[in-house]
Design a protein around this motif. Structure first.
Motif, short mmCIF file in Angstrom:
data_model
loop_
_atom_site.label_atom_id
_atom_site.label_comp_id
_atom_site.label_asym_id
_atom_site.label_seq_id
_atom_site.Cartn_x
_atom_site.Cartn_y
_atom_site.Cartn_z
N LYS A 47 0.82 -1.20 0.00
CA LYS A 47 0.00 0.00 0.00
C LYS A 47 0.86 1.26 0.00
CE LYS A 47 -2.36 0.98 3.73
NZ LYS A 47 -3.39 0.99 4.78
N GLY A 48 0.60 2.14 -0.98
CA GLY A 48 1.30 3.41 -1.08
C GLY A 48 2.59 3.37 -1.88
N SER A 49 3.06 2.17 -2.23
CA SER A 49 4.31 2.06 -2.98
C SER A 49 4.11 2.52 -4.43
CB SER A 49 4.81 0.61 -2.98
OG SER A 49 3.95 -0.19 -3.78
N CYS A 50 5.19 2.72 -5.13
CA CYS A 50 5.13 3.11 -6.54
C CYS A 50 4.36 2.07 -7.35
CB CYS A 50 6.55 3.28 -7.08
SG CYS A 50 6.61 3.77 -8.81
N GLY A 51 4.62 0.79 -7.11
CA GLY A 51 3.92 -0.27 -7.82
C GLY A 51 2.44 -0.25 -7.53
N TRP A 52 2.08 -0.03 -6.27
CA TRP A 52 0.68 0.07 -5.86
C TRP A 52 -0.01 1.21 -6.61
CZ3 TRP A 52 -2.17 3.94 -3.52
CH2 TRP A 52 -3.38 3.58 -2.92
N LYS A 53 0.65 2.36 -6.67
CA LYS A 53 0.08 3.52 -7.35
C LYS A 53 -0.13 3.25 -8.84
CE LYS A 53 2.09 6.78 -4.09
NZ LYS A 53 3.18 7.73 -3.84
N ARG A 54 0.83 2.61 -9.46
CA ARG A 54 0.71 2.31 -10.89
C ARG A 54 -0.41 1.31 -11.18
NH1 ARG A 54 6.27 1.42 -13.87
NH2 ARG A 54 4.82 1.53 -15.59
N VAL A 55 -0.54 0.31 -10.32
CA VAL A 55 -1.58 -0.70 -10.52
C VAL A 55 -2.96 -0.08 -10.29
CG1 VAL A 55 -2.54 -2.84 -9.58
CG2 VAL A 55 -0.11 -2.68 -10.07
N VAL A 56 -3.09 0.74 -9.27
CA VAL A 56 -4.37 1.40 -9.01
C VAL A 56 -4.71 2.35 -10.16
CG1 VAL A 56 -5.61 2.99 -7.47
CG2 VAL A 56 -4.24 1.14 -6.51
N ALA A 57 -3.72 3.06 -10.68
CA ALA A 57 -3.97 3.96 -11.82
C ALA A 57 -4.43 3.17 -13.04
CB ALA A 57 -2.71 4.77 -12.13
N ALA A 58 -3.86 1.99 -13.25
CA ALA A 58 -4.19 1.19 -14.43
C ALA A 58 -5.52 0.45 -14.30
CB ALA A 58 -3.06 0.18 -14.69
N PHE A 59 -5.86 -0.02 -13.10
CA PHE A 59 -7.03 -0.87 -12.93
C PHE A 59 -8.17 -0.22 -12.15
CE2 PHE A 59 -3.60 -3.74 -13.89
CZ PHE A 59 -4.18 -4.59 -14.80
N GLY A 60 -7.91 0.93 -11.55
CA GLY A 60 -8.95 1.63 -10.82
C GLY A 60 -9.05 1.21 -9.36
N GLU A 61 -9.70 2.05 -8.58
CA GLU A 61 -9.80 1.81 -7.14
C GLU A 61 -10.70 0.63 -6.78
OE1 GLU A 61 -10.13 5.06 -4.51
OE2 GLU A 61 -8.48 6.14 -5.46
N GLU A 62 -11.43 0.10 -7.77
CA GLU A 62 -12.29 -1.06 -7.47
C GLU A 62 -11.47 -2.30 -7.13
OE1 GLU A 62 -12.11 -0.81 -12.03
OE2 GLU A 62 -12.41 0.61 -10.42
N ILE A 63 -10.16 -2.27 -7.37
CA ILE A 63 -9.32 -3.41 -7.00
C ILE A 63 -8.84 -3.32 -5.55
CG2 ILE A 63 -8.52 -3.82 -9.35
CD1 ILE A 63 -5.76 -2.65 -8.28
N LEU A 64 -9.26 -2.27 -4.85
CA LEU A 64 -8.79 -2.09 -3.48
C LEU A 64 -9.80 -2.61 -2.47
CD1 LEU A 64 -7.32 1.52 -3.69
CD2 LEU A 64 -6.10 -0.66 -3.84
N LEU A 65 -9.28 -3.17 -1.41
CA LEU A 65 -10.07 -3.57 -0.26
C LEU A 65 -10.39 -2.32 0.57
CD1 LEU A 65 -7.88 -6.65 0.72
CD2 LEU A 65 -10.21 -6.74 -0.24
N PRO A 66 -11.31 -2.39 1.53
CA PRO A 66 -11.57 -1.23 2.39
C PRO A 66 -10.30 -0.71 3.09
CG PRO A 66 -13.31 -2.84 2.65
CD PRO A 66 -12.24 -3.48 1.77
N SER A 67 -9.34 -1.59 3.32
CA SER A 67 -8.08 -1.20 3.96
C SER A 67 -7.13 -0.49 3.00
CB SER A 67 -7.37 -2.44 4.52
OG SER A 67 -6.97 -3.28 3.43
N ARG A 68 -7.53 -0.39 1.72
CA ARG A 68 -6.74 0.21 0.64
C ARG A 68 -5.60 -0.69 0.16
NH1 ARG A 68 -8.84 4.16 -2.01
NH2 ARG A 68 -6.87 5.19 -2.37
N GLU A 69 -5.56 -1.93 0.67
CA GLU A 69 -4.63 -2.93 0.13
C GLU A 69 -5.23 -3.46 -1.17
OE1 GLU A 69 -1.70 -3.78 1.38
OE2 GLU A 69 -1.85 -2.71 3.29
N VAL A 70 -4.37 -3.95 -2.06
CA VAL A 70 -4.85 -4.53 -3.31
C VAL A 70 -5.55 -5.85 -3.03
CG1 VAL A 70 -4.14 -5.51 -5.54
CG2 VAL A 70 -3.10 -3.39 -4.72
N ASP A 71 -6.73 -6.01 -3.59
CA ASP A 71 -7.46 -7.27 -3.52
C ASP A 71 -6.85 -8.17 -4.59
OD1 ASP A 71 -9.27 -9.38 -3.79
OD2 ASP A 71 -11.02 -8.10 -3.47
#
Length: 83
Positions: free
Chosen positions: A41-65
């Protein structure tokens, strides 16, 4: 130097072989551990993946599902091509 990749399904013995390598002093790189660090969470890779796939891939904790992300990636050829 030889590089060996261990692959296989669930309960196929990957962890057993990996542990045997480690016990013999053979270095082991666990791709699952690397991937978890990249998606921390919060890493460069996390940011890039969220930008590419959208916030719907995040759990309520903001970790990647990870299962949801995997389902999205492996069900779409175009998603697998993203870099």
């Amino acid at each position: 130097m030889r590089i060996v990749g261990l692959t296989g399904g669930i309960a196929s013995g990957k962890s057993t072989v990996s542990n045997l390598f480690k016990a013999s002093g053979i270095p082991v790189v666990d791709a699952d551990v690397v991937a978890r660090n990249v998606l921390k969470k919060g890493s460069c890779g996390w940011k890039r993946v969220v930008a590419a796939f959208g916030e719907e891939i995040l759990l309520p904790s903001r970790e990647v599902d990870r299962p949801k992300l995997g389902q999205m990636v492996f069900s779409s050829h175009s998603k697998r091509q993203l870099r």
